[in-house]
Design an enzyme around this catalytic site. Sequence first.
Site, PDB file in Angstrom:
ATOM      1  N   SER A  67       1.313  -1.042   0.195  1.00  0.00           N
ATOM      2  CA  SER A  67      -0.345   0.050   0.120  1.00  0.00           C
ATOM      3  C   SER A  67       0.931   1.474   0.323  1.00  0.00           C
ATOM      4  CB  SER A  67      -0.614  -0.163   1.041  1.00  0.00           C
ATOM      5  OG  SER A  67      -2.300  -0.697   0.654  1.00  0.00           O
ATOM      6  N   LYS A  70       0.449   3.470  -3.326  1.00  0.00           N
ATOM      7  CA  LYS A  70      -0.690   4.495  -3.292  1.00  0.00           C
ATOM      8  C   LYS A  70      -0.404   5.864  -3.603  1.00  0.00           C
ATOM      9  CE  LYS A  70      -4.229   0.853  -0.869  1.00  0.00           C
ATOM     10  NZ  LYS A  70      -4.495   0.926   0.252  1.00  0.00           N
ATOM     11  N   TYR A 192      -2.780  -3.510 -10.283  1.00  0.00           N
ATOM     12  CA  TYR A 192      -2.806  -2.858  -8.542  1.00  0.00           C
ATOM     13  C   TYR A 192      -2.430  -3.852  -8.133  1.00  0.00           C
ATOM     14  CZ  TYR A 192      -4.078  -1.791  -3.960  1.00  0.00           C
ATOM     15  OH  TYR A 192      -4.044  -1.588  -2.228  1.00  0.00           O
ATOM     16  N   TYR A 244      -5.640   5.112   7.671  1.00  0.00           N
ATOM     17  CA  TYR A 244      -6.541   4.500   7.423  1.00  0.00           C
ATOM     18  C   TYR A 244      -7.374   5.268   8.572  1.00  0.00           C
ATOM     19  CZ  TYR A 244      -4.563   1.343   3.596  1.00  0.00           C
ATOM     20  OH  TYR A 244      -3.404   1.409   2.812  1.00  0.00           O
ATOM     21  N   VAL A 262       1.199  -3.194   3.987  1.00  0.00           N
ATOM     22  CA  VAL A 262       1.181  -4.881   4.925  1.00  0.00           C
ATOM     23  C   VAL A 262       2.900  -5.970   4.576  1.00  0.00           C
ATOM     24  CG1 VAL A 262      -0.973  -4.617   4.761  1.00  0.00           C
ATOM     25  CG2 VAL A 262      -0.290  -5.845   3.022  1.00  0.00           C
TER      26      VAL A 262
END
Length: 445
Positions: A67, A70, A192, A244, A262
């Site tokens: 992530s 992103k 992705y 988040y 992660v």
Amino acid sequence: MSPATGAVTDALRELHTRYAGVDEGELADYIPQLALADPGAFGLALISMDGHRYSTGDADVPFTLQSVSKPFVYALALSLLGLDEVSRWVNAEPSGEAFNAVSLEHGTGRPDNAMVNAGAIVTTALIPDTPVAPRFGRILDCLSRFAGRRLDVDEQVYASEAATGDRNRALAYLIRSTGPLPMDPVAAVETYFRQCAVRVTALDLAAMAATLAHGGVNPLTGDTVVSESVAAQVLAVMATCGMYDSSGDWLLRVGLPAKSGVSGGLIAAGPARFGLATYSPLLDPTGTSVRGHRAIGMLSERLGLHLMHNPALAGSTVTLVTTADDLPTAPTGERERARRERVAVAAAQGALDFTAAERVLYALDEAGTGRTGAVVLDLVRVTDIDTVARAMLRSGLARLADDGRRTAVADPDGRLRGPGDEAGGPRRFDSREEAVAWCTETAAG
């Protein structure tokens, strides 16, 4: 390592020692290949706006972006399409939910932001795809420019994600059913997965974060990767959404735009100051590195890095890096002594904080490179030195002294001395000329 800039590395090493033994958290075993990571791996890296690199621990160990990709793909989409067009498809509001939650705007199907999985899948789908410039080729090139070197894909991790990524596929189909997705859901998710499997190190991540902090210019290569306005937009979304459902608490306590992944990567950016990254694969329930979270939080607290602290320390800069024999105002006799002795001089002005102190320390190293003589730090035009900067400068000068250098400070107001510390620290003088003269005289004596 140079004696002066070791003061910055020491701060990273202290954090590494402090948190390396923390064994809380779990590996991301829902992606089988990530569960094979070494749970003891722990690296930290910091890159300044001048391109100075500092690291400790496993900062060169490769792992996948996940992530952390992103914000950089979001930056690419903004660069290619503009904020208004990207915002038609992806919102910029904090979701307050987990990274893989169904966070879609009622009535439009827009994901809440580009940092949650749903928003990241749509952002990836927005990148144009042509025979000349394939979508993933554009993404990999962009990620590589942020890192300052050519990156590659960990094919094993990619295959592992593709085999277990049904929830992301479900999100893509759900978005397609509630609102238009700008490409086929299967193709969107496969791209992705591939961007998440791009391989980096903590030093790469520090360079990527530093590029955002530097207004889109990579401080290692000088390459303008994105515009300053795009970099600011990405940092804003990172600050409010990058962590988040714990983004608010992170911004309150740590105060830096950040993004977790992660695989154990974590980046933080100090605008116009530095890029910071950690790697440690043991994760907390939000999917954030436990050691990385604690290390960056402590570093922010100790060095006063919170965005809302000291926001107006302007004019902090190094104004001179030279040797005393190059100074046109020095008396002839002083220049002759200095020429023999090669006294190194670094001068600063303005208010000094962590960022400015790091630059001053680097200037001291640059001025003294290849010399075994004396070093003079000129603080005559400095207006203020905060606690962190004072400790860093004193530590750097002490290291130079331990390395056999004579050290002196032109510090008429005694700013380098702390409260109750009148007798400590390097030899102090009221002017640069006095400091240089003392260095040359003591050498002759």
